[in-house]
Write a protein that holds these residues in place. Structure first.
Motif, mmCIF file in Angstrom:
data_model
loop_
_atom_site.group_PDB
_atom_site.id
_atom_site.type_symbol
_atom_site.label_atom_id
_atom_site.label_comp_id
_atom_site.label_asym_id
_atom_site.label_seq_id
_atom_site.Cartn_x
_atom_site.Cartn_y
_atom_site.Cartn_z
ATOM 1 N N GLN A 197 15.462 22.913 6.187
ATOM 2 C CA GLN A 197 15.692 21.793 5.352
ATOM 3 C C GLN A 197 17.717 21.569 5.551
ATOM 4 O O GLN A 197 17.732 23.080 5.464
ATOM 5 N N GLU A 201 21.377 15.392 -0.992
ATOM 6 C CA GLU A 201 20.747 14.859 -0.755
ATOM 7 C C GLU A 201 19.903 15.875 -0.130
ATOM 8 O O GLU A 201 19.574 16.631 0.529
ATOM 9 N N ASP A 202 18.914 16.168 -1.147
ATOM 10 C CA ASP A 202 17.958 16.614 -0.595
ATOM 11 C C ASP A 202 16.783 16.725 -0.911
ATOM 12 O O ASP A 202 15.762 17.118 -0.676
ATOM 13 N N ALA A 209 23.187 13.387 8.273
ATOM 14 C CA ALA A 209 22.517 12.358 7.728
ATOM 15 C C ALA A 209 22.804 11.111 7.646
ATOM 16 O O ALA A 209 23.901 11.083 6.490
ATOM 17 N N SER A 238 17.984 15.797 9.179
ATOM 18 C CA SER A 238 18.298 16.452 7.828
ATOM 19 C C SER A 238 17.503 17.490 8.579
ATOM 20 O O SER A 238 16.607 18.337 7.379
ATOM 21 N N GLN A 239 16.994 18.064 9.507
ATOM 22 C CA GLN A 239 16.313 19.098 9.070
ATOM 23 C C GLN A 239 16.836 20.000 10.799
ATOM 24 O O GLN A 239 17.646 19.033 11.673
#
Lengths: 168, 515
Positions: A152, A167-168, B167, B238-239
């Motif tokens: 992530q 933002e997680d 992102a 986001s990855q």
């Protein structure tokens, strides 16, 4: 080599070797970007530090010394304060930087991007920013628990009206 | 002659290819033209791929997936060809560079081609990198972020590029920029750089032999069918991917960014580039003085202009009032001092001015044709054995000790500097045979020395070897210094052939021995 069949066979071998070399380095060796138990924490935002000096109203005498087309009642110096950001995860310093405002007059906004690989898991995040030479010290801060999953990218941003955001 | 290990290894590889491809198709002799051919493959396949490609965040990856899987038999093959031909361009370009380095063809007068080749390689790499962005998969994400970090480290840029690759910040505008660079800007620059790269050469060939081009294309086509190019998973800002299959031809500096700062990576890449750029000036190669024109003996025929491999000679209107229309002029800064012009001058005829100094229209001050004639005259009485062979050897081939030619060896800068009439002269003066030992076939140090010599001997290029010269008594062989044993053996065999000859045969009808 005089025998034509042998020549063509050997040419075929050479072409096959060429294709094999082209293919191999086209995809291999693979690169490990992240370990299986790692995630990434990224701090990314743009922010303009506070003006180094406040705007000042010119006196009538000062205005009189200026050419008519230059007689603006307020004088606003352009230079901005440097921006300092410090971030820790469970007291481990991940980022600690002070960036000067860009531009010839040091009047631009600072672009901050910092990315770090961290082990997946739960952390206590503490990020603080100082952006004023007139009011030294931390002016924006966020402390909170975060959870980083493998692979992530946890993104930390900043918005002047909302402060730090995760933002997680 | 001592040969350094790098050159020796390279020559071994060259010999290996000569074994199967022969000298005419040897890919190592056509690395530059092969690179251009591969560029055409990349261009044509790229145009095809552009039609179904969707240049947007949402559409890019999906359109490439469609090409790869749904239309694998056409667009998929095109994609793979595009990818593998691009990779092969880097391989052939690097080999081209290594070859010129290993054979010492980068110093002195060759500095221009060397120096212009370096930015050409940068352009190729940049073109490839922008291509990887367009797929917009995890690898593209990795490359985009790494590229942005590199760009942000440059002092002239604002430093905001990296922030675009988080992102929510990425927009389709980046695709427009990258598409412009990849599809138009960089390819145009590349074509311009290739043109500049060969600007100082004459008789430039841009196409490899058809057979070699076909073989290379078929090899890449087979590879495309056997191992089709595949994308990684779609990009997701986001990855972060865990592992990536990297294309090391183009993306080799990116893993360094995981360990080094962008500034350090720039330092390394620019440092290596600067070192390569300045190589021609490190140990300077000593080249002799440039060719000199003697207008009293030049009729402006232009044969030297036709034969000069480095465009150092121009033809202009006569300036000395003589009745001829033209004269030639040498540009010393372009002259390689190979002497090919002296060999091409019809006035370089040793039968002229037999008892006086032989003056020719264009000559090498350090080894004039008159001096060559004197060496021939002196060498022939010293020749030993039943069959007395005079050897003319180019200085990039095996030397006289290695050949065992002893006093019967005359050294030339290049085989092309030998006027054909001097061979005839040597036979007339009493030599039983003449051997010409040049560079390896199709690999002349001065580009065209071997070729011009053969064409002159076959009567296809002026000045020709006259019909009266007995071709059976002439041997033309090519070889590098490491081929000395083979050349020596060939010389011995030639002597034996001469031994068996009775009389002069039918002069003028046979091909020179060895071809």
């Amino acid at each position: 080599m005089r025998h034509p069949v042998a020549r063509y066979l050997l040419q075929g071998v050479n072409y096959a070797l060429f294709a094999a070399v082209v293919w191999y380095f086209s995809v291999a060796p693979a690169v490990e970007v992240l370990a299986p138990d790692e995630g990434v924490i990224t701090v990314a935002f743009s922010h303009a530090g506070e003006l180094r000096e406040p705007c000042r109203k010119l006196s009538a005498e000062e205005l009189g010394q200026l050419a008519q087309n230059m007689q603006v009642p307020m004088e606003c110096p352009r230079e901005r304060s440097p921006v300092g950001v410090r971030m820790t995860l469970d007291d481990r310093v991940i980022m600690d930087t002070v960036l000067k405002a860009p531009g010839l007059y040091e009047d631009g906004g600072v672009d901050i991007f910092h990315s770090a690989r961290v082990s997946a898991g739960d952390y206590r995040l503490d990020i603080a920013m100082s952006d004023s030479v007139r009011n030294p010290g931390v002016r924006h801060r966020l402390e909170r628990e975060i959870s980083v999953r493998p692979g992530q990218i946890v993104l930390v941003r900043f918005q002047p009206e909302r402060g730090f955001l995760v933002e997680d | 002659m001592r040969v350094n290990p790098v050159k020796r290894s390279y020559l071994a590889l060259e010999s290996w290819f000569n074994l199967s491809f022969g000298s005419h198709w040897n890919p190592l002799y056509h690395l530059g033209t092969l690179s251009i051919f591969l560029f055409w493959v990349v261009l044509v396949t790229g145009i095809y791929l552009f039609i179904p490609f969707k240049g947007s965040l949402e559409g890019a990856w999906q359109s490439v997936e469609w090409m790869t899987h749904e239309q694998w038999y056409a667009a998929g093959v095109m994609r793979s060809l595009h990818r593998y031909a691009s990779d092969a361009v880097v391989l052939t370009t690097l080999l081209h560079m290594f070859r010129e380095f290993a054979s010492g063809r980068f110093k002195g007068f060759r500095w221009f081609s060397w120096v212009t080749g370096v930015p050409t390689l940068w352009l190729i790499i940049t073109l490839g990198i922008t291509g990887y962005w367009l797929v917009w998969d995890q690898l593209a994400q990795y490359v985009a972020l790494g590229s942005a970090r590199l760009m942000d480290a440059l002092p002239l840029l604002s430093g905001a590029m990296t922030r675009n690759f988080v992102a929510g910040e990425m927009t389709d505008r980046f695709f427009i920029l990258i598409e412009f660079l990849h599809l138009l800007g960089l390819p145009l620059f590349l074509v311009l750089m290739v043109w500049i790269h060969v600007k100082r050469l004459s008789g430039v060939s841009i196409n490899p032999p058809a057979g070699l081009a076909a073989g290379t294309f078929l090899a890449l086509l087979a590879l495309s069918l056997a191992k089709p190019a595949r994308s990684h998973a779609a990009a997701d800002l986001s990855q972060m991917p865990f592992t990536l299959s990297l294309d090391w031809y183009y993306l080799n500096v990116y893993p360094l960014l995981d360990r080094w700062s962008a500034g350090q990576v720039w330092l390394l890449t620019t440092g290596v580039t600067a070192l390569i750029l300045f190589l021609p000036w490190l140990p300077r190669r000593r080249t002799g003085p440039a060719a000199v024109v003697d207008l009293d003996n030049c009729n402006g025929c232009g044969l030297c202009f036709n034969d000069c491999p480095f465009d150092a000679i121009t033809v202009q209107a006569r300036t000395d009032g003589k009745r001829y229309e033209h004269e030639v002029v040498v540009d010393p800064s372009l002259c390689a001092a190979c002497g090919i012009c002296a060999g091409s001058c019809p006035a370089s005829n040793p039968f002229r001015s037999a008892n006086r100094e032989l003056k020719t229209g264009i000559d090498m001050p350090q080894l004039p044709v008159d001096e060559l004639r004197r060496q021939v005259r002196e060498a022939i009485p010293r020749l030993e054995g039943d069959s007395r062979v005079l050897v003319f050897g180019c200085e990039h081939s095996a030397d006289k000790e290695a050949l065992g030619a002893g006093d019967g060896h005359i050294s030339l800068f290049c085989l092309g500097m030998l006027p054909p009439t001097l061979v005839e002269y040597a036979l007339k003066q009493g030599a039983d045979g003449v051997m010409l030992s040049g560079c390896r076939e199709d690999d002349c140090f001065y580009r065209f020395g071997n070729r011009w010599t053969r064409e002159r001997f076959r009567g296809e290029r002026n000045p020709i070897l006259r019909a009266r010269a007995d071709r059976r008594r002439i041997l033309v062989e090519g070889g590098a210094p490491v081929d000395a044993a083979r050349l020596k053996k060939r010389l011995e065999a030639f002597r034996e052939e001469l031994d068996t000859m009775v009389g002069g045969g039918s002069p003028g009808e046979e091909e020179p021995v060895g071809k």
